[in-house]
Design a protein around this motif. Sequence first.
Motif, short mmCIF file in Angstrom:
data_model
loop_
_atom_site.label_atom_id
_atom_site.label_comp_id
_atom_site.label_asym_id
_atom_site.label_seq_id
_atom_site.Cartn_x
_atom_site.Cartn_y
_atom_site.Cartn_z
N ASP A 111 -6.38 -1.48 -4.56
CA ASP A 111 -7.31 -0.39 -5.11
C ASP A 111 -8.58 -1.12 -5.90
O ASP A 111 -9.13 -0.14 -6.69
N PHE A 112 -8.82 -2.41 -5.78
CA PHE A 112 -10.02 -2.86 -6.24
C PHE A 112 -9.98 -3.38 -7.61
O PHE A 112 -10.94 -3.84 -8.30
N THR B 235 -2.73 5.99 5.94
CA THR B 235 -2.97 4.39 5.69
C THR B 235 -2.57 3.61 6.72
O THR B 235 -3.20 2.55 7.17
N ILE C 238 -11.18 -3.26 1.02
CA ILE C 238 -10.61 -4.56 0.59
C ILE C 238 -10.24 -5.45 1.62
O ILE C 238 -10.52 -6.75 1.33
N GLN D 60 -8.34 5.21 1.93
CA GLN D 60 -9.76 4.91 1.35
C GLN D 60 -10.04 3.60 1.15
O GLN D 60 -11.43 3.12 1.11
N ASN D 61 -9.08 2.81 0.46
CA ASN D 61 -9.30 1.56 -0.21
C ASN D 61 -9.28 0.67 0.87
O ASN D 61 -10.05 -0.59 0.85
N GLU E 220 -3.51 4.45 0.49
CA GLU E 220 -4.58 3.57 0.08
C GLU E 220 -5.60 3.78 1.52
O GLU E 220 -6.54 2.70 1.65
N HIS F 110 -10.41 -7.88 -7.60
CA HIS F 110 -11.59 -8.18 -6.62
C HIS F 110 -11.35 -9.37 -6.07
O HIS F 110 -11.12 -10.52 -6.69
N ARG G 106 -9.06 1.74 -10.78
CA ARG G 106 -9.04 2.21 -9.26
C ARG G 106 -10.01 3.14 -9.14
O ARG G 106 -10.23 3.98 -9.90
N VAL G 107 -10.77 3.12 -7.94
CA VAL G 107 -11.77 4.17 -7.48
C VAL G 107 -11.12 5.39 -6.85
O VAL G 107 -11.80 6.50 -7.38
N TYR G 108 -10.53 5.07 -5.83
CA TYR G 108 -9.81 6.26 -5.24
C TYR G 108 -8.27 6.16 -5.29
O TYR G 108 -7.65 5.28 -5.39
N THR H 15 1.00 -1.08 -0.01
CA THR H 15 -0.08 0.09 -0.08
C THR H 15 0.94 1.31 0.19
O THR H 15 1.84 1.34 0.75
#
Length: 246
Positions: free
Chosen positions: A106-107, A58, A30, A25-26, A23, A110, A220-222, A20
Motif C-alpha cells: 500500500d506504499f 487484484t 508498487i 489500485q496499488n 490492492e 517505499h 496508504r493512498v488507496y 495482498t
Amino acid sequence: MAPVKAKSGGKDLYSVILPTFNERQNLPIITWLLNRTFTEQNLDWELVIVDDGSPDGTQTVAKQLIKAYHPHVQLQARTGKLGLGTAYVHGLKFAKGNYIIIMDADFSHHPKFIPQMIAKQLAGNYDIVTGTRYAGDGGVYGWDLKRKLTSKGANIIADTVLRPGVSDLTGSFRLYKRSVLEKLFETTDARGFTMQMALAVTAKAKGLSIGEVPISFVDRVYGDSKLGGEEIVEYMKGVLQLWWTT
C-alpha cells in the motif's frame, strides 16, 4: 545512490513477498517501483504476490503484471483471507531467492529504501535488516495523533517488557537471509498481527544479528487499513506470551 554490489561468488537473488487483499489500485504501481529499483541497482529479483481471494480484481491485475514483467512476477493465490503471517509462510514456499524481503503493498513501505537495506546487510552481514520508523530520520506520515500514539505506545510497551534491542518491533518492512527466516518460521508460533514482533524477539533470543535502516512510513493512498481493535488486543496478548516464554 550508487548501485549495490552483490557479494563475491555470484549474484544474490532478492525475493519480495507481497501479501495482498483488495490492492488492485496499488499493485501495478508498487510493482513498477520494485522493477525500477532493482533494475537501477542491477540486482536480481522476483516478486511473489500472495493474494487472499481479493474480490476487487487484484488477481486479474496480478496476472497482467506477470506478463508485463516476465519472469520476475508470480502469483500464489489462496482461497480466502487467511492472515498476514501465513501469507509470508506461504510465499516463502515459492520464493527462489537467498534473501527475502517482506513489505506491504500500500506504499507505506517505499521500495526506494530497499537498496539501503541491502547495503546495510552486506556491510555488516546481518541476519535481518528491519526498516524503522522510530530511529534516525525515520518517521510516520499521514496518521492522526491517536494512531501515532497507539503505534509508538505499542513499541514502548514491547521494548519495556521484552527488551529486544529493536526500535520498531511492529514494523513489517524487513530483509531476511532466507535460511534465517525459514528457521524462525519453524520456531515461532505467532502468525497474526504479532508475528513481526515475535520474529524479532525470537531472533534476538537466538543471538541473530539485526540491523536497522530508518524509513519514512506513509499511510496508504488507496484502500482501507487492516488494523482494528481485535489486532490491538491480539498484540497485547502476544507481548505477554513472549514475555512468559522468552
